[in-house]
Design a protein around this motif. Structure first.
Motif, PDB file in Angstrom:
ATOM      1  N   TYR A   1      -0.070  -6.361   0.557  1.00 25.96           N
ATOM      2  CA  TYR A   1       0.222  -5.840   1.880  1.00 25.96           C
ATOM      3  C   TYR A   1      -0.602  -4.589   2.139  1.00 25.96           C
ATOM      4  CZ  TYR A   1       4.206  -8.985   1.725  1.00 25.96           C
ATOM      5  OH  TYR A   1       4.996 -10.093   1.624  1.00 25.96           O
ATOM      6  N   HIS A   2      -1.522  -4.667   3.066  1.00 22.39           N
ATOM      7  CA  HIS A   2      -2.412  -3.553   3.367  1.00 22.39           C
ATOM      8  C   HIS A   2      -1.916  -2.800   4.597  1.00 22.39           C
ATOM      9  CE1 HIS A   2      -5.228  -4.903   0.343  1.00 22.39           C
ATOM     10  NE2 HIS A   2      -5.182  -6.129   0.851  1.00 22.39           N
ATOM     11  N   GLY A   3      -1.773  -1.501   4.439  1.00 15.60           N
ATOM     12  CA  GLY A   3      -1.233  -0.665   5.505  1.00 15.60           C
ATOM     13  C   GLY A   3      -0.258   0.324   4.919  1.00 15.60           C
ATOM     14  N   ALA A   4      -0.423   1.587   5.252  1.00 12.38           N
ATOM     15  CA  ALA A   4       0.390   2.637   4.622  1.00 12.38           C
ATOM     16  C   ALA A   4       1.881   2.466   4.859  1.00 12.38           C
ATOM     17  CB  ALA A   4      -0.067   4.000   5.138  1.00 12.38           C
TER      18      ALA A   4
ATOM     19  N   SER B   1       7.713  -7.863   3.700  1.00 13.30           N
ATOM     20  CA  SER B   1       7.361  -6.527   3.236  1.00 13.30           C
ATOM     21  C   SER B   1       8.403  -5.486   3.600  1.00 13.30           C
ATOM     22  CB  SER B   1       6.014  -6.103   3.841  1.00 13.30           C
ATOM     23  OG  SER B   1       6.149  -5.893   5.238  1.00 13.30           O
TER      24      SER B   1
ATOM     25  N   LEU C   1       3.587  -0.412   4.837  1.00 11.20           N
ATOM     26  CA  LEU C   1       4.138  -1.646   4.263  1.00 11.20           C
ATOM     27  C   LEU C   1       4.614  -1.411   2.838  1.00 11.20           C
ATOM     28  CD1 LEU C   1       1.706  -4.343   5.675  1.00 11.20           C
ATOM     29  CD2 LEU C   1       3.904  -3.563   6.565  1.00 11.20           C
TER      30      LEU C   1
ATOM     31  N   ASP D   1       0.808  -1.223   0.000  1.00  8.58           N
ATOM     32  CA  ASP D   1       0.000   0.000   0.000  1.00  8.58           C
ATOM     33  C   ASP D   1       0.839   1.270   0.000  1.00  8.58           C
ATOM     34  OD1 ASP D   1      -2.616  -0.773  -0.240  1.00  8.58           O
ATOM     35  OD2 ASP D   1      -2.986  -0.955   1.915  1.00  8.58           O
TER      36      ASP D   1
END
Length: 454
Positions: free
Chosen positions: A65-68, A435, A70, A48
């Protein structure tokens, strides 16, 4: 004519093809169903933090990969480039270091060409993987033929083809194995007198991994050195040195590389090399740093646990392989030049330069096995070639070298299978830190560099 000989050789090549496909497709199948959550689009390991280019997003590709915070892996960038080869769209906005990544356009260009030839208007993740798989398979078979021609066992090519470095890059859209594959194809063509045709894979190899531009240049220089010595010893007319010969065609493969460097410098307002952070440093400094941290049981990236020691072991094996390559290359240059094997003299020289360069890898490469094993894989093939100097190699025993290569292959493969293919916990990112592998403390400046080029 003894047709049984040809049948035996064909049987060996067919066996190699089957072993490669079964092993790679089986491990990728497990990796796909577990780590990639059953979606082949995820093999690019997008994060993300960088987002997805508009055109690709419209086709349904989204980050794994979810999350600012990562980052994902580098493969996402090379995949994005395949759909925007000249950086004319929004792709550079979704790449950490666009000038640096774009210089390795070879694999992306290859997959884009294959996709267009098949009538597709974009490169899907599955097409990227499939075309990449075919490339590595072809290189495996041609590499086996090269070893066979040098009176070496063709099965030894599997040490490169099935190595962790080749597997990681093939499975995750990274260009390293593609650079190796193009190089092996080029070497096959050179050994079979197809110098003009070899310029194409040599060019793709250099465009996939910039240091590989040394191969055609050094082989050309070796030819010229041999010609100069021959002219001097035989009192020939020195004007003959300036006559065109097929060897000069090798330099044609350098032209696309140089032109691409100029284009990228103009496009991004900086040289691609200016965006490389932590790739190189003083010899062995980063290696020793991460080796000591791994051996202490508390690795600087992975923390405490069994994988800390696994990193220490794999770093030690990397050092050994690199040292073997340096020693073999030094003696190989002398031996091959003496017997007039110009191509092998050139390859021995490049092997020496490459291995010395690897000794200078910085923290970005040495922080995790997925960095340095990608680079060292090609040394498996080059070391095997260098052992073909004579029937009785006077420096090392072939079997000892092959045994050590096999041990290295086995140990690193077990490590990779345990960490990435068969992780035993559901949160594989916490388990493998996949990640975070592309992240380095210096990489934060890339965003500012990119802003300054807009």
């Amino acid at each position: 004519m003894d047709f049984s000989f040809f049948k035996t050789q064909h049987r060996k090549i067919a066996t190699i093809a089957v072993v490669f496909m079964v092993y790679m497709l089986t491990t990728f199948g497990v990796y796909l169903t577990r780590t990639l959550e059953g979606n082949i689009d995820n093999h690019i390991l997008a994060g993300d933090m960088w987002g997805v280019p508009e055109q690709i997003s419209k086709n349904g590709v989204s980050p794994l990969y979810h999350g600012a915070g990562l980052t994902g892996w580098d493969g996402q960038f090379y995949y994005y480039i395949a759909n925007d080869l000249f950086a004319e769209k929004d792709t550079p906005d979704h790449i950490d270091a666009p000038a640096y990544r774009y210089q390795r356009v070879g694999l992306s260009l290859y997959t884009a060409i294959v996709s267009r030839l098949l009538g597709r208007d974009w490169v899907s993740p599955s097409m990227f993987f499939a075309s990449y798989f075919v490339l590595v398979l072809v290189a495996t078979l041609l590499g086996a033929l090269v070893l066979q021609q040098r009176r070496l066992s063709p099965y030894l090519i599997l040490l490169w083809a099935l190595s962790v470095g080749t597997q990681i890059t093939l499975f995750n859209a990274l260009p390293d194995a593609a650079a190796d594959a193009f190089l092996i194809v080029a070497i096959y063509l050179v050994f079979n007198g197809r110098l003009a045709l070899s310029t194409i894979p040599f060019a793709f190899s250099a465009l996939s991994r910039e240091v590989y531009v040394l191969f055609p240049v050094v082989i050309w220089a070796t030819h010229m050195t041999s010609l100069i010595i021959d002219t001097q010893q035989s009192n020939k007319d020195w004007k003959s040195l300036f006559k065109f010969n097929a060897n000069h065609l090798l330099l044609a493969s350098v032209i696309p590389f140089l032109c691409w460097q100029v284009y990228l410098t103009h496009r991004f307002g900086m040289t691609p090399s200016s965006q490389s952070a932590g790739i190189l440093g003083l010899p062995y400094v980063a290696l020793v740093d991460y080796f000591v941290s791994g051996l202490s049981g508390n690795h600087k990236l992975l923390g405490a646990g069994i994988f800390s020691y696994a990193e220490a072991i794999s770093l030690f094996l990397f050092l050994c392989i690199d040292t073997i390559a340096i020693v073999l290359a030094i003696f190989g240059i002398r031996k091959f030049f003496r017997i007039g094997d110009v191509e092998m003299t050139g390859l021995a020289t490049v092997t020496l330069l490459l291995a010395l360069l690897y000794a200078c890898f910085g923290p970005t490469v040495m922080m995790h096995y997925t960095g340095y094993v990608k680079a060292v894989s090609v040394l498996f093939f080059l070391i095997i070639l260098l052992t073909g100097i004579s029937s009785e190699y006077e420096i090392f025993n072939r079997r000892v070298i092959y045994a050590f290569l096999l041990v290295t292959f086995g140990v690193t493969s077990i490590y990779n299978l345990r960490a990435r293919i068969f992780p035993d916990v559901s949160n594989f990112d916490q388990y493998t830190h996949m990640s975070q592998v592309t992240r380095d403390e210096e990489i934060t400046c890339f965003k500012e560099d990119r802003k300054s080029t807009r």
